[in-house]
Motif scaffolding. Structure first.
Motif, short mmCIF file in Angstrom:
data_model
loop_
_atom_site.label_atom_id
_atom_site.label_comp_id
_atom_site.label_asym_id
_atom_site.label_seq_id
_atom_site.Cartn_x
_atom_site.Cartn_y
_atom_site.Cartn_z
N PRO A 38 0.84 -1.21 0.00
CA PRO A 38 0.00 0.00 0.00
C PRO A 38 0.87 1.25 0.00
O PRO A 38 2.06 1.21 0.29
N ALA A 39 0.23 2.39 -0.32
CA ALA A 39 0.99 3.64 -0.44
C ALA A 39 1.65 4.04 0.88
O ALA A 39 2.77 4.57 0.89
N PHE A 40 0.98 3.78 2.01
CA PHE A 40 1.56 4.17 3.30
C PHE A 40 2.86 3.42 3.58
O PHE A 40 3.85 4.00 4.05
N LEU A 41 2.88 2.10 3.30
CA LEU A 41 4.10 1.34 3.51
C LEU A 41 5.21 1.80 2.58
O LEU A 41 6.40 1.79 2.96
N LEU A 42 4.85 2.20 1.37
CA LEU A 42 5.87 2.75 0.47
C LEU A 42 6.50 4.01 1.08
O LEU A 42 7.72 4.20 1.02
N ASP A 43 5.68 4.88 1.67
CA ASP A 43 6.22 6.07 2.33
C ASP A 43 7.18 5.69 3.46
O ASP A 43 8.25 6.29 3.63
N VAL A 44 6.79 4.67 4.24
CA VAL A 44 7.64 4.24 5.35
C VAL A 44 8.98 3.72 4.84
O VAL A 44 10.06 4.09 5.35
N PHE A 45 8.94 2.86 3.82
CA PHE A 45 10.17 2.26 3.32
C PHE A 45 11.05 3.28 2.59
O PHE A 45 12.28 3.23 2.69
N PHE A 46 10.45 4.21 1.86
CA PHE A 46 11.23 5.26 1.21
C PHE A 46 11.93 6.15 2.26
O PHE A 46 13.10 6.51 2.12
N THR A 47 11.20 6.47 3.31
CA THR A 47 11.80 7.27 4.39
C THR A 47 12.90 6.50 5.09
O THR A 47 13.97 7.04 5.41
N PHE A 48 12.68 5.20 5.33
CA PHE A 48 13.70 4.36 5.94
C PHE A 48 14.95 4.28 5.05
O PHE A 48 16.09 4.32 5.54
N ASN A 49 14.77 4.20 3.75
CA ASN A 49 15.88 4.14 2.82
C ASN A 49 16.72 5.42 2.89
O ASN A 49 17.96 5.37 2.91
N ILE A 50 16.05 6.57 2.96
CA ILE A 50 16.77 7.84 3.08
C ILE A 50 17.52 7.90 4.41
O ILE A 50 18.68 8.34 4.48
N ALA A 51 16.87 7.45 5.50
CA ALA A 51 17.51 7.47 6.82
C ALA A 51 18.74 6.58 6.85
O ALA A 51 19.79 6.94 7.40
N VAL A 52 18.62 5.37 6.25
CA VAL A 52 19.76 4.45 6.24
C VAL A 52 20.93 5.05 5.47
O VAL A 52 22.10 4.97 5.88
#
Length: 699
Positions: A38-52
């Motif tokens: 879902p779109a919300f999980l995509l937001d979470v994973f994209f943000t996690f990718n930037i943080a990593v």
């Protein structure tokens, strides 16, 4: 039930969670490529990718040397897979839900597609291409080249580094543990740069994949929007292109950050003492006031040119000028503080407030003599202590008799000891203790006295013989009764000499071995240079000499020892085998030490059947580890001790003659049980000496 709770606690313990983190992350990455998100999980994973990616960059900046971040190649692979899996997941959502609006693939993609590029697809495409070119052509290519050259030079330098480590080990500058650590670090460094050389290909492939994904998503979006959702071409192009650009930018930005981190890691120069990259930038770029003044002057001249942005140039010129003055002022203050002596206030500070330093770590004395307060006059130089002279003489005689110069004896008083007590230490460990009474004499009973003496009954500390401390007035009486009478300083000196001789092998350290070689090299430099370290490492030579000393063999004839080692070292590096070869070469001196003159050699021997039995045990490997049959071992010890005692009662040395292959086994096996027994091999006996067997063990 309790067992299940315990299992859950173990499963979710911190150590297990750390071990499971990487496998779980990889499973999630693979799942994102297959399962719709879902779109919300995509937001979470994209943000996690930037943080990593930001975490990786910061870790790379604060890393003091590349090997401190040795997991970076694996991190590079995982982050690349994470970005690609997010690209796959977002592409699925964009193509399925892109017709519903700009936020169809989540708020993060919408933000990157609208706010960062102003909702202009042409600007978005240009920005995406520029970021890709910077990442692919500049950063990744440069980092990959550095890693490739670094791997090549590291591999080429490995033999030289290994030889340098071996040289430091042979010279005694480092121990075996430090040498092993350095060798592992050299190998790990080569592995790291090799892995970075391959891992840089991940980022390059990621950049190429980003361009292809952008083109595919735009074309696929047009097909889906026009063909399936009846959108007009212009609207479909704008909608899907902006979503695709947002998707590409949100993945390309972390990729760029990771590439910069890779460049920082592989281009890092300096060791642990150099500090992090930020510290190096400040200390090396902004530490020279002259450079700052020149920079400020150039900016000021440019700022005075008509048509230039005068305010900006003059403002920066003033800033650099102030920085130059401030840095110079700080440098002058540091120099003044270093030049002026310590103040009286600092000197008056109580001792407990001082910081600990390496000066507080006192090295352990190799040889130490601690005395009670009543024995201090014996070792006091101002009082012309007799014991000091005797100890100097002991050390000199030890060097003449044994063949190397032992460490000096460090003497200190110890108020924890009894007033008349003394203690002898070897490397901080007590190896002997006793008591001495200045002004009195120790009357030692050698076993044939004609009467008894009254006094302080004790035992000779060196050999354990019965003894009595008597006053000076009864010295002549003790002599008349057959006692051996010595003064207090002689008692301590004799005890010390006995312990030094008994622990000669422990006193021969690597430093003493190197000093011994340097002494021999003055007369025979070629002989020493051909042996150490070209043919035989220093620590192996040290162990061979220690084996000889452990069995009471002096090493004065170092020429014969070195020549024998030079002959056999190319074929074996085993200290035991080399020591056996040296013993054969020194056979004449060994026998002469045990049986002076040309008299017959009275020896003990093993029964032929026992010899065969021991030979079979040694051939099977059991005897070398001491795994003799208990009954056989007990009988062998008992009979050997009895035979040795008979020899000593006759005033003869206790010597056992055994075959060459059994000498090492018997010597090690009997050393503690029968310390007075000497074991020699047939090959060590000169042909000119006559052998007479006076006892057979195991008959």
């Amino acid at each position: 039930m309790a067992t299940n709770v315990l299992d859950l606690k173990q499963l979710f313990s911190p150590s297990n969670i750390r071990q499971l983190a990487a496998p779980i992350l990889l499973l999630l990455v693979l799942a994102m490529m297959v399962l719709p998100l879902p779109a919300f999980l995509l937001d979470v994973f994209f943000t996690f990718n930037i943080a990593v990616s930001m975490m990786v960059l910061l870790v790379a900046m604060y890393t003091r040397k590349p090997l401190d971040f040795s997991v970076f190649p694996s991190v590079l692979l995982v982050t690349t897979l994470l970005r690609l899996s997010l690209n796959v997941a977002s592409t699925r959502v964009v193509l399925l839900e892109g017709h519903t609006g700009a936020d169809a693939a989540g708020k993060v993609i919408e933000a990157f597609g609208h706010f960062l590029v102003g909702g202009n697809m042409a600007v978005g495409i240009v920005v995406f291409i520029i970021l890709t070119v910077i990442n692919f052509v500049v950063i990744t290519k440069g980092a990959g080249r550095i890693a490739e050259v670094g791997a090549r030079f590291t591999l080429d330098a490995m033999p030289g580094k290994q030889m340098a480590i071996d040289a430091d080990l042979n010279a005694g500058l480092i121990d075996e543990k430090e040498a092993k650590r350095r060798r592992a670090e050299v190998a790990q460094e080569a592995d790291f740069y090799g892995a970075m050389d391959g891992a840089s290909k991940f980022v390059r492939g990621d950049a190429i994949a980003g361009i292809l994904i952008l083109v595919i998503n735009i074309v696929g979006g047009l097909i889906v929007g026009v063909g399936q959702h009846d959108m007009d071409f212009a609207h479909a192009a704008e909608q899907y292109t902006l979503l695709t650009i947002g998707d590409g930018l949100v993945a390309q930005l972390p990729s760029l950050i990771i590439s910069v981190a890779a460049g920082l890691v592989v281009s890092r120069v300096g060791g642990e003492e150099s500090g992090d990259i930020g510290g190096q930038f400040v200390s090396q770029l902004f530490s020279n006031p002259t450079v700052m003044v020149l920079t400020a002057s150039i900016l000021a001249v440019l700022g005075m040119i008509p048509g230039m942005p005068n305010l900006v140039f003059l403002l920066l010129a003033g800033l650099f000028g102030w920085a130059a003055w401030y840095i110079g002022q700080q440098a002058r203050e540091v120099e003044a503080a270093a030049a002026e002596p310590a103040t009286t206030v600092q000197e008056a500070q109580p001792q407990e407030n001082l910081e600990a330093s390496w000066a507080d770590v006192a090295p352990v004395d190799v040889l130490g003599l601690e005395v009670g307060y009543r024995l201090i006059p014996m070792v006091d130089k101002s009082q012309d202590g007799e014991l000091l002279k005797r100890i100097r003489g002991l050390r000199k005689k030890f060097a003449q008799d044994i063949g190397f110069l032992a460490s000096p004896v460090h003497i200190r008083d110890n108020l924890e000891l009894r007033p008349n007590a003394y203690r002898i230490t070897l490397k901080g460990v007590e190896i002997g203790q006793g008591e001495a009474y200045p002004g009195q004499f120790l009357a030692i009973n050698p076993g044939r006295v004609s009467g008894q003496l009254s006094g302080n009954v004790t035992k000779d500390p060196a050999f354990g013989l019965p003894a009595v401390w008597v006053d000076a007035g009864r010295r002549e009486q003790a002599h008349g009764l057959g006692y051996t009478v010595v003064d207090a300083s002689t008692v301590v000196a004799t005890h010390l000499n006995h312990l030094i001789l008994s622990h000669a092998a422990d006193l021969l350290g690597r430093q003493e071995t190197q000093a011994l070689l340097d002494h021999i090299a003055k007369d025979s430099p070629k002989l020493v240079d051909d042996l150490v370290p070209k043919t035989l490492p220093l620590h192996v030579l040290q162990r061979v000499l220690q084996y000889l000393l452990e069995e009471g063999i002096n090493i004065r004839d170092m020429r014969t020892i070195v020549e024998t080692l030079a002959e056999h070292a190319p074929r074996t590096q085993d200290p035991v085998e080399l020591a056996s070869r040296v013993r054969v070469a020194l056979g004449r001196a060994i026998v002469q030490q045990l049986f002076p003159g040309g008299a017959e050699i009275d020896v003990l021997a093993l029964d032929p059947g026992l010899e065969r039995l021991l030979g079979q045990a040694m051939a099977s490997g059991g005897a070398e580890s001491g795994a003799l049959e208990p009954g056989l071992a007990d009988t062998l010890l008992r009979e050997t001790a009895a035979a040795a005692q008979r020899q000593e009662d006759l005033g003869l040395p206790a010597v056992m003659l055994v075959p060459n292959n059994l000498r090492w086994l018997m010597a090690r096996f009997l050393r503690r049980a029968v310390p007075s027994l000497k074991v020699i091999a047939h090959a060590e006996v000169p042909e000119s000496r006559t052998i007479r067997v006076v006892g057979v063990i195991g008959n």
